[in-house]
Every structure is written in C-alpha cells, then in structure tokens.
Design a protein around this motif. Structure first.
Motif, PDB file in Angstrom:
ATOM      1  N   GLY A 159       0.820  -1.196   0.000  1.00  0.00           N
ATOM      2  CA  GLY A 159       0.000   0.000   0.000  1.00  0.00           C
ATOM      3  C   GLY A 159       0.857   1.250   0.000  1.00  0.00           C
ATOM      4  N   VAL A 160       0.267   2.365   0.458  1.00  0.00           N
ATOM      5  CA  VAL A 160       1.017   3.621   0.570  1.00  0.00           C
ATOM      6  C   VAL A 160       1.766   3.558   1.900  1.00  0.00           C
ATOM      7  N   PHE A 161       2.970   3.009   1.849  1.00  0.00           N
ATOM      8  CA  PHE A 161       3.698   2.727   3.087  1.00  0.00           C
ATOM      9  C   PHE A 161       5.164   3.113   2.938  1.00  0.00           C
ATOM     10  N   GLY A 162       5.709   3.664   4.007  1.00  0.00           N
ATOM     11  CA  GLY A 162       7.121   4.000   4.053  1.00  0.00           C
ATOM     12  C   GLY A 162       7.381   5.005   5.143  1.00  0.00           C
ATOM     13  N   GLY A 163       8.578   5.602   5.105  1.00  0.00           N
ATOM     14  CA  GLY A 163       8.909   6.569   6.139  1.00  0.00           C
ATOM     15  C   GLY A 163      10.195   7.303   5.845  1.00  0.00           C
ATOM     16  N   VAL A 164      10.443   8.321   6.647  1.00  0.00           N
ATOM     17  CA  VAL A 164      11.684   9.085   6.619  1.00  0.00           C
ATOM     18  C   VAL A 164      12.129   9.225   8.064  1.00  0.00           C
ATOM     19  N   GLY A 165      13.436   9.117   8.301  1.00  0.00           N
ATOM     20  CA  GLY A 165      13.886   9.155   9.683  1.00  0.00           C
ATOM     21  C   GLY A 165      15.307   9.636   9.840  1.00  0.00           C
ATOM     22  N   VAL A 166      15.683   9.835  11.100  1.00  0.00           N
ATOM     23  CA  VAL A 166      17.037  10.252  11.461  1.00  0.00           C
ATOM     24  C   VAL A 166      17.479   9.470  12.687  1.00  0.00           C
ATOM     25  N   ASP A 167      18.775   9.200  12.775  1.00  0.00           N
ATOM     26  CA  ASP A 167      19.368   8.498  13.906  1.00  0.00           C
ATOM     27  C   ASP A 167      20.153   9.465  14.775  1.00  0.00           C
ATOM     28  N   TYR A 168      20.285   9.125  16.040  1.00  0.00           N
ATOM     29  CA  TYR A 168      21.082   9.907  16.974  1.00  0.00           C
ATOM     30  C   TYR A 168      22.468   9.291  17.053  1.00  0.00           C
ATOM     31  N   VAL A 169      23.368   9.790  16.224  1.00  0.00           N
ATOM     32  CA  VAL A 169      24.720   9.242  16.183  1.00  0.00           C
ATOM     33  C   VAL A 169      25.733  10.372  16.156  1.00  0.00           C
ATOM     34  N   VAL A 170      26.940  10.067  16.577  1.00  0.00           N
ATOM     35  CA  VAL A 170      28.072  10.969  16.422  1.00  0.00           C
ATOM     36  C   VAL A 170      29.174  10.212  15.695  1.00  0.00           C
ATOM     37  N   GLU A 171      30.068  10.921  15.062  1.00  0.00           N
ATOM     38  CA  GLU A 171      31.159  10.311  14.314  1.00  0.00           C
ATOM     39  C   GLU A 171      32.373  10.203  15.239  1.00  0.00           C
ATOM     40  N   ASN A 172      32.547   9.040  15.829  1.00  0.00           N
ATOM     41  CA  ASN A 172      33.625   8.852  16.797  1.00  0.00           C
ATOM     42  C   ASN A 172      34.007   7.378  16.868  1.00  0.00           C
ATOM     43  N   PRO A 173      35.200   7.016  16.362  1.00  0.00           N
ATOM     44  CA  PRO A 173      36.197   7.872  15.709  1.00  0.00           C
ATOM     45  C   PRO A 173      35.733   8.267  14.308  1.00  0.00           C
ATOM     46  N   PRO A 174      36.463   9.156  13.618  1.00  0.00           N
ATOM     47  CA  PRO A 174      36.049   9.587  12.277  1.00  0.00           C
ATOM     48  C   PRO A 174      35.787   8.406  11.355  1.00  0.00           C
ATOM     49  N   GLY A 175      34.648   8.475  10.675  1.00  0.00           N
ATOM     50  CA  GLY A 175      34.289   7.428   9.740  1.00  0.00           C
ATOM     51  C   GLY A 175      33.440   6.331  10.334  1.00  0.00           C
ATOM     52  N   SER A 176      33.198   6.366  11.642  1.00  0.00           N
ATOM     53  CA  SER A 176      32.362   5.354  12.274  1.00  0.00           C
ATOM     54  C   SER A 176      31.227   6.033  13.028  1.00  0.00           C
ATOM     55  N   MET A 177      30.132   5.287  13.242  1.00  0.00           N
ATOM     56  CA  MET A 177      28.960   5.834  13.899  1.00  0.00           C
ATOM     57  C   MET A 177      28.862   5.315  15.330  1.00  0.00           C
ATOM     58  N   THR A 178      28.663   6.212  16.258  1.00  0.00           N
ATOM     59  CA  THR A 178      28.396   5.852  17.646  1.00  0.00           C
ATOM     60  C   THR A 178      27.037   6.411  18.021  1.00  0.00           C
ATOM     61  N   PHE A 179      26.124   5.542  18.426  1.00  0.00           N
ATOM     62  CA  PHE A 179      24.784   6.003  18.767  1.00  0.00           C
ATOM     63  C   PHE A 179      24.772   6.656  20.141  1.00  0.00           C
ATOM     64  N   VAL A 180      24.020   7.744  20.242  1.00  0.00           N
ATOM     65  CA  VAL A 180      23.925   8.497  21.495  1.00  0.00           C
ATOM     66  C   VAL A 180      22.442   8.616  21.848  1.00  0.00           C
ATOM     67  N   PRO A 181      21.881   7.616  22.510  1.00  0.00           N
ATOM     68  CA  PRO A 181      20.461   7.692  22.864  1.00  0.00           C
ATOM     69  C   PRO A 181      20.166   8.875  23.780  1.00  0.00           C
ATOM     70  N   GLN A 182      18.967   9.445  23.598  1.00  0.00           N
ATOM     71  CA  GLN A 182      18.528  10.587  24.397  1.00  0.00           C
ATOM     72  C   GLN A 182      17.591  10.085  25.498  1.00  0.00           C
ATOM     73  N   HIS A 183      17.929  10.374  26.756  1.00  0.00           N
ATOM     74  CA  HIS A 183      17.207   9.839  27.904  1.00  0.00           C
ATOM     75  C   HIS A 183      16.283  10.905  28.497  1.00  0.00           C
TER      76      HIS A 183
END
Length: 228
Positions: free
Chosen positions: A70-94
């Motif tokens: 059907g008409v299904f999908g989404g758009v989103g963003v993740d909470y990440v920082v680049e640390n070390p450069p070139g890698s993603m580290t997630f930073v959850p918001q509490h």
C-alpha cells in the motif's frame, strides 16, 4: 537528506532531555549536523522525491510507488556521532516519557487522501535490544482549510510497540534511550499522503518543578502586593 535539529547543545551528550525540545523539521536539512554528517534515510514509498524541503516546511506527496504494502514507508534520522572519524556511535537521548508528548504541526494539501500519519521512535534498551513505539495522528480531525494545525499525543501511550528492525526485542516499556525518530504512513494504507509538516517534535507536556515553583512565587508576591 534530513538531519535532526537540537535546540540545546547539551543534547549531544547522553543526558536527560529535561525541558529541551527535539525537533524534526525543514531547518534540519540536508544532513544530521551537528549530531552527525551521515544524513537521513527513507524507505519504501518515501523515496524518489516524495519528501521535499521548502523554506519553512517539509512537503510529503506519497503514493504507492512500488505497488507493494500500500502507501507505506517513512523518513527518519538516527542519533549518532562520528567517533572515531568514519564510524557511527549512537547516542540515545534519555528522558521521562510520562512528562513528554509528541507535537505535529501539519497542513492538509489538495491531493491528500490519507487519514493518518504516524510518529515512530526506536527505544534503545542496550546490549543489542530495542523496541519500536508507534503513535498515530488522526488526519481526519484536521480541518482542510489551508492552515496549519497542531496535534498532540502523549509519549507514554503508543498505538502499539514491537521489536525494532535489526534488534532483539527489548523490555517493551516506553523508557527512552531514544535513538531514532521516523515519520511514517500506516502499513497497507490506500490513500495518497499529501501534507505539509512544519515540525514533528518531542516536548515536555508537564512543567518542570522549578518552573512551577517560579509560578507559585510570582503568585505569592502578587497576593502580597494586593494586600499591602
């Protein structure tokens, strides 16, 4: 691409959300800076130009472009920082879901036939476990008058919860660690989504104790002045 705008710089740390506001809007384009430079993601029918940035909003014009689900999908963003450069580290918001709410400022556009729009967040429970909590805004309640309207939903009572994609099922509770926000259409929808979104945000629904104290002090001072 879309990024997430933080109102307070302290939100770059895994600290309580407190009285701040998380905002997902047009000012957050085209990448996720200052949180990261990896940008947003879309899936299913939200790709291929279905999400457009204007100077003041995000415009959604979503149809069943892939003849699937059907008409299904989404758009989103993740909470990440680049640390070390070139890698993603997630930073959850509490923060405490019981004292926060969703706010959606939305306007119906002429081709809209969708009756609902969903806000979704992934709740990281640690050790590779996470839940996905889904909330549904009723677009049928929005006047088709060419104006923006604000809809709210309590964060503590999702429509339903399930294991997040790619994770083991978490504890099922709404107790963020928020690591991702999405705007979605319901699975299997049939109506074309054509709306303009000023913002989707998570904001406190109950005043902080310090704020309440300030109000009480002001009232006491006012009362003393009236009696003097």
């Amino acid at each position: 691409m879309i990024r997430l705008l933080f109102v307070l710089p302290c939100l770059l740390l895994a600290v309580p959300l407190s009285a701040a506001t998380l905002v997902f809007d047009e000012n957050a384009l085209p990448t996720n800076d200052p949180v990261n430079g990896f940008g947003s993601f879309t899936f299913d029918d939200f790709g291929g130009g279905a999400v457009t940035e204007t100077a003041t909003s995000l415009v959604f014009d979503v149809s069943d472009n892939n003849a699937s689900n059907g008409v299904f999908g989404g758009v989103g963003v993740d909470y990440v920082v680049e640390n070390p450069p070139g890698s993603m580290t997630f930073v959850p918001q509490h923060f405490d879901a019981a004292t926060h709410q969703w706010e959606l400022r939305v306007k119906l556009l002429p081709n809209n036939a969708a009756g609902a729009l969903r806000a979704v967040f992934i709740d990281d429970d640690g050790a590779g476990t996470a839940d996905e909590h889904q909330y549904e805004f009723n677009l049928l309640s929005v006047p088709n008058d060419g104006e923006f309207h604000v809809l709210t939903l309590p964060l503590s009572t999702p429509l339903f919860s399930q294991g997040a994609f790619g994770f083991t099922l978490g504890n099922g509770a709404v107790d963020p660690g928020l690591r991702q926000i999405q705007i979605q259409t319901p699975f299997g929808s049939t109506g074309r989504l054509n709306v303009e979104v000023d913002y989707l945000r998570i904001t406190p629904s109950i005043p902080e104790p310090a704020s309440l104290g300030g109000v009480l002090i002001s009232m006491m001072i006012l009362g003393q002045r009236r009696r003097s």
